[in-house]
Enzyme design. Structure first.
Site, short mmCIF file in Angstrom:
data_model
loop_
_atom_site.label_atom_id
_atom_site.label_comp_id
_atom_site.label_asym_id
_atom_site.label_seq_id
_atom_site.Cartn_x
_atom_site.Cartn_y
_atom_site.Cartn_z
N LYS A 111 0.82 -1.22 0.00
CA LYS A 111 0.00 0.00 0.00
C LYS A 111 0.85 1.26 0.00
CE LYS A 111 -4.34 -1.76 1.63
NZ LYS A 111 -5.35 -1.87 2.65
N LYS A 192 -5.89 -10.60 -5.53
CA LYS A 192 -7.01 -10.89 -4.61
C LYS A 192 -8.22 -10.00 -4.90
CE LYS A 192 -6.91 -8.15 -0.50
NZ LYS A 192 -6.77 -7.85 0.86
N LYS A 195 -11.66 -4.69 -2.03
CA LYS A 195 -12.55 -3.53 -2.02
C LYS A 195 -11.98 -2.40 -2.85
CE LYS A 195 -13.70 -4.37 2.80
NZ LYS A 195 -13.29 -4.08 4.15
P1 TYM Z 1 -10.37 -6.31 5.82
O1 TYM Z 1 -11.48 -5.37 6.16
O2 TYM Z 1 -9.42 -5.91 4.76
O3 TYM Z 1 -10.95 -7.71 5.44
C1 TYM Z 1 -11.88 -8.37 6.27
C2 TYM Z 1 -11.68 -9.86 6.21
O4 TYM Z 1 -11.89 -10.34 4.90
C3 TYM Z 1 -10.79 -11.13 4.49
N1 TYM Z 1 -10.61 -10.98 3.04
C4 TYM Z 1 -10.58 -12.01 2.17
N2 TYM Z 1 -10.67 -13.33 2.36
C5 TYM Z 1 -10.61 -14.12 1.25
N3 TYM Z 1 -10.46 -13.63 -0.01
C6 TYM Z 1 -10.37 -12.31 -0.24
N4 TYM Z 1 -10.25 -11.85 -1.45
C7 TYM Z 1 -10.42 -11.42 0.89
N5 TYM Z 1 -10.37 -10.08 1.03
C8 TYM Z 1 -10.48 -9.83 2.34
C9 TYM Z 1 -9.62 -10.58 5.27
O5 TYM Z 1 -8.57 -11.50 5.37
C10 TYM Z 1 -10.25 -10.28 6.59
O6 TYM Z 1 -10.33 -11.44 7.39
N6 TYM Z 1 -7.09 -5.50 9.50
C11 TYM Z 1 -8.28 -6.24 9.15
C12 TYM Z 1 -9.41 -5.96 10.11
C13 TYM Z 1 -9.04 -6.18 11.53
C14 TYM Z 1 -8.96 -7.44 12.20
C15 TYM Z 1 -8.57 -7.12 13.53
C16 TYM Z 1 -9.17 -8.77 11.81
C17 TYM Z 1 -8.73 -5.21 12.42
N7 TYM Z 1 -8.43 -5.78 13.61
C18 TYM Z 1 -8.38 -8.14 14.48
C19 TYM Z 1 -8.99 -9.77 12.77
C20 TYM Z 1 -8.61 -9.45 14.08
C21 TYM Z 1 -8.72 -5.83 7.76
O7 TYM Z 1 -8.36 -4.77 7.27
O8 TYM Z 1 -9.57 -6.68 7.14
#
Ligand code: TYM
Length: 326
Positions: A111, A192, A195
């Site tokens: 990023k 991947k 969003k």
């Molecule tokens: P975020 O919001 O980017 O994504 C949320 C969850 O979706 C999963 N994910 C995917 N899984 C499979 N294929 C994909 N293409 C795909 N895109 C996204 C991500 O792996 C995630 O599980 N930092 C984290 C949010 C967070 C968090 C935490 C998670 C903050 N604190 C503590 C677990 C524990 C995030 O930005 O996820």
């Protein structure tokens, strides 16, 4: 009872990847664990968010959780920013985390390379994530594979803190969905599904109209062969569709391949579209019933009441162990 915890950023377009990578796992395990799921709004502001839209997206994401089957009687649901102890804990952890290890985070490298004016928050983001996890002594963290490295750093931080200051945190484990760990972009299946993708045709949004979903799947990039085989390297498009079908139906990849061994790509895509549309339509119907319900505030009030006390206790313990205050 063991604890599981996860969070998602409320950045508007919750994708099929988010659903299959994180939310569906939480739904699957909510009967067997003490479950926590939150809205990671503090993580989302590491890049600029329009304030009005962000607030709408936060509420929308809670409704999405509920519509996907997250049961408020079995989960503690809360908004990260309403619990100030996450950021308090994060500062204490930042002082035990190393610049070098944070610099090696793939997501940060990726990023930050795309934008020269990235925020300091983008750099320290994994420490805040460690705070989210360690505050509650979570045993398991269900995430997609793209977040695995961040859960591993949370482990490292916990182990280091425990060693320096005495046993304070449970060391968490990552929990990755074994079916289709990473859902890929439909147009560029080597990337991947994200969003922030530039091409909306490659991304299925949870709230996309059924016809839009169908169109996106029918025009997904595939290869020039015509056999349904799992080969992520040479046939990433078809392999991704196998993963999607498998994640939604619960069938193993092998079973999916066997089922469609005589199909052409057009028929296979149609079947994939059918199961995705079926699953997402149900979610969308429930979402429309929930989005304007007062229950959401009640659920969030209960969530924050419970989690604030827990995170505060952890923060006080950390301060005490570190010799802070009087
Ligand atoms: P975020 O919001 O980017 O994504 C949320 C969850 O979706 C999963 N994910 C995917 N899984 C499979 N294929 C994909 N293409 C795909 N895109 C996204 C991500 O792996 C995630 O599980 N930092 C984290 C949010 C967070 C968090 C935490 C998670 C903050 N604190 C503590 C677990 C524990 C995030 O930005 O996820």
């Amino acid at each position: 009872m063991k604890k599981i915890l996860t969070g998602l950023q409320p950045t508007g377009v919750i994708t099929l990847g988010n659903y299959l990578g994180a939310i569906k796992q939480m739904v699957k395990y909510q009967n067997d664990f003490d479950s926590y799921i939150f809205i990671a709004d503090l993580h989302s502001i590491t890049v600029f968010q329009d304030p009005k839209t962000l607030r709408e997206n936060i509420k929308s994401l809670v409704a999405i959780y509920l519509a996907c089957g997250i049961d408020p009687d079995k989960n503690t649901i809360f908004i990260q920013s309403e619990n100030e102890y996450h950021t308090n804990i994060s500062w204490l952890l930042e002082c035990t985390a190393y610049f070098g290890e944070m610099s090696r985070m793939t997501q940060f490298k990726d990023k930050s390379s795309k934008n020269a004016n990235f925020s300091v928050g983008l750099f320290t983001y994994p420490v805040l994530m460690a705070s989210d996890i360690l505050a509650y002594d979570a045993d398991l963290v269900p995430v997609g594979i793209d977040q695995k490295q961040h859960v591993e750093i949370a482990r490292d931080i916990a182990i280091r803190f425990n060693k320096k200051y005495g046993d304070t945190f449970k060391v968490p484990d990552v929990m990755i969905n074994d079916k289709g760990t990473k859902i890929m972009d439909l147009v560029t299946p080597t990337k991947k599904m994200s969003k922030s993708s530039e091409n909306p045709k490659g991304v299925i949004r949870l709230l996309d109209e059924p016809e839009v979903i169908r169109k996106k799947i029918m025009s997904a990039t595939t290869d020039s062969e015509s056999c349904i085989k799992y080969d992520m390297e040479n046939k990433p498009g078809i392999s991704n569709l196998i993963n999607i079908y498998s994640s939604i139906t619960g069938l193993d990849k092998e079973e999916v391949i066997e089922k469609f061994k005589d199909s052409n790509y057009g028929n296979f895509k149609k079947e994939v579209a059918d199961v995705v549309v079926d699953e997402l339509s149900k979610i969308q119907n429930r979402y429309n019933e929930i989005i304007n319900s007062y229950e959401i505030d009640k659920i969030l009030d209960e969530g924050i009441k419970k989690t604030r006390d827990v995170a505060k206790a952890k923060y006080e313990l950390m301060k005490d162990r570190m010799g802070l205050g009087r």
